[in-house]
Design an enzyme around this catalytic site. Structure first.
Site, PDB file in Angstrom:
ATOM      1  N   HIS A 246     -10.109 -18.021 -24.275  1.00 41.14           N
ATOM      2  CA  HIS A 246      -9.167 -18.295 -26.015  1.00 41.14           C
ATOM      3  C   HIS A 246      -9.421 -17.576 -26.645  1.00 41.14           C
ATOM      4  CE1 HIS A 246      -5.949 -19.607 -28.444  1.00 41.14           C
ATOM      5  NE2 HIS A 246      -7.281 -19.155 -29.092  1.00 41.14           N
ATOM      6  N   GLU A 247     -10.705 -17.210 -26.955  1.00 36.96           N
ATOM      7  CA  GLU A 247     -11.816 -16.670 -27.706  1.00 36.96           C
ATOM      8  C   GLU A 247     -11.202 -14.961 -27.324  1.00 36.96           C
ATOM      9  OE1 GLU A 247     -13.136 -17.095 -30.596  1.00 36.96           O
ATOM     10  OE2 GLU A 247     -12.059 -19.692 -30.793  1.00 36.96           O
TER      11      GLU A 247
END
Length: 370
Positions: A246-247
């Site tokens: 996600h990051e």
């Protein structure tokens, strides 16, 4: 389907883009923002993208890149999934250790970087001759060992000082060889999804927008960092990989797109000197941000990140800083307990992008058999 987000103090458009798997350009366009470095706390943003945003182009053609202050040819090669020799050849560079800020490079397309081979040596160890542009952490990642093991085996007191032509002993054990090709890492005690890391197939099943070339180039560094940080069970690895996916938008971004000017003067981040905001902007798959964090991570890992902050965007270092962050907040314990929400809160400072993170987590649990 779009969603909304309210800007908080300290946010940057680049950080928001990464949380929601989109880009600064698309955020700016969707919200009619003319200057991506100027956003305000309380400002409501429309988020145009969701989980599994489209991947960057992976065509075999060449691309261009302008060298930034602090860049190394090996670091650039790592970011673009190529090799130092291919970069040097494509740009007529006779000395790979001499590039300069502002220099325009052609990034060749085609085959990914390959881990070097090394002849067997007695006692389960092998040897390797350092090439121009190599780093000890990069070599450790290629051969499935650690910086500390390499330094100990070769009597190296400063891991940041090795030289081309130096002959290194590669200690045996732990995995038997460099990770290369599409097959999983195998061997006693080294099954994919456990202490030996994850396989290429598993990684791409968790992050389907990650190209084969990019996955092959990153996998040795990822697995080496997870081994170093004891992220060594399927449940720990699922949580770690979900947050990283996600990051970094499935390893698309290792450096914040925004300039970092929004962090200028942030004493809570240790940014006390002029230019610290830009100098110590977010880098790595879990963004390392601020002078104090660069200093702490560098001291823990034996790398001078305070004076070489761009190294945090190189895969051989970036995965290690992400693993350092993970351990500095005792996130393995939360992973063991299955408390993924607590991990999200400690990584994000809240629950932004929770649906995306949770989706990656459930996918990773399934792929790794946790």
């Amino acid at each position: 389907m779009s969603q909304s987000y309210t800007i908080r103090s300290g946010d940057t458009l680049g950080a928001v883009a990464r949380r929601f798997n989109t880009s600064v350009e698309r955020l700016a366009q969707a919200n009619r923002i003319s200057n991506p470095d100027r956003i305000l706390a309380g400002q409501q943003l429309v988020i145009p993208d969701g989980f599994d945003a489209a991947p960057a182009s992976s065509s075999g053609g060449s691309r261009g890149y302008t060298v930034q202050s602090g860049d190394t040819l090996s670091g650039i090669a790592g970011r673009f999934g190529t090799t130092v020799s291919a970069l040097a050849s494509a740009n007529g560079i006779s000395n790979p250790n001499r590039i300069f800020a502002g220099q325009r490079l052609t990034i060749p397309g085609g085959a990914p970087a390959q881990a070097p081979s090394a002849p067997p040596a007695s006692g389960g160890s092998r040897s390797y001759t350092v090439q121009s542009g190599d780093t000890l952490s990069g070599i450790a990642g290629r051969f499935g060992t650690t910086v500390s093991a390499l330094a100990s085996a070769n009597g190296i007191s400063n891991p940041n000082r090795i030289f081309a032509g130096q002959r290194l002993t590669i200690p045996g054990g732990g995995g038997g060889g460099p990770v290369s090709g599409p097959g999983p890492v195998t061997g006693p005690g080294n099954e994919p999804g456990t202490s030996g890391g994850v396989s290429l197939q598993q990684l791409r099943a968790i992050m389907p927008n990650l190209s084969v070339d990019r996955a092959q180039q990153l996998l040795p560094h990822l697995n080496s960092a997870m081994r170093e940080a004891n992220i060594n069970t399927p449940r720990r690895q699922a949580a770690f990989l979900a947050q990283l996916a996600h990051e970094s938008a499935q390893f698309r971004y290792f450096e914040e797109i925004a300039s970092g000017a929004a962090y200028e003067g942030r004493r809570d981040l240790g940014n006390t000197q002029p230019g610290d905001g830009v100098r110590f902007k977010g880098r790595g798959p879990i963004q390392l941000t601020g002078r104090s964090n660069y200093r702490a991570a560098g001291q823990a890992l034996g790398i001078d990140l305070e004076n070489n902050p761009h190294r945090a965007a190189d895969p051989d270092v970036g995965f290690r800083t992400a693993a350092w962050f993970w351990n500095s907040r005792n996130l393995n314990a939360y992973a063991d307990a299955g408390n993924f929400d607590a991990i999200t809160y400690r990584v994000n400072g809240g629950y932004n992008g929770k649906a995306s993170r949770d989706a990656y987590y459930q996918r990773a649990l399934s792929v790794l058999g946790a």
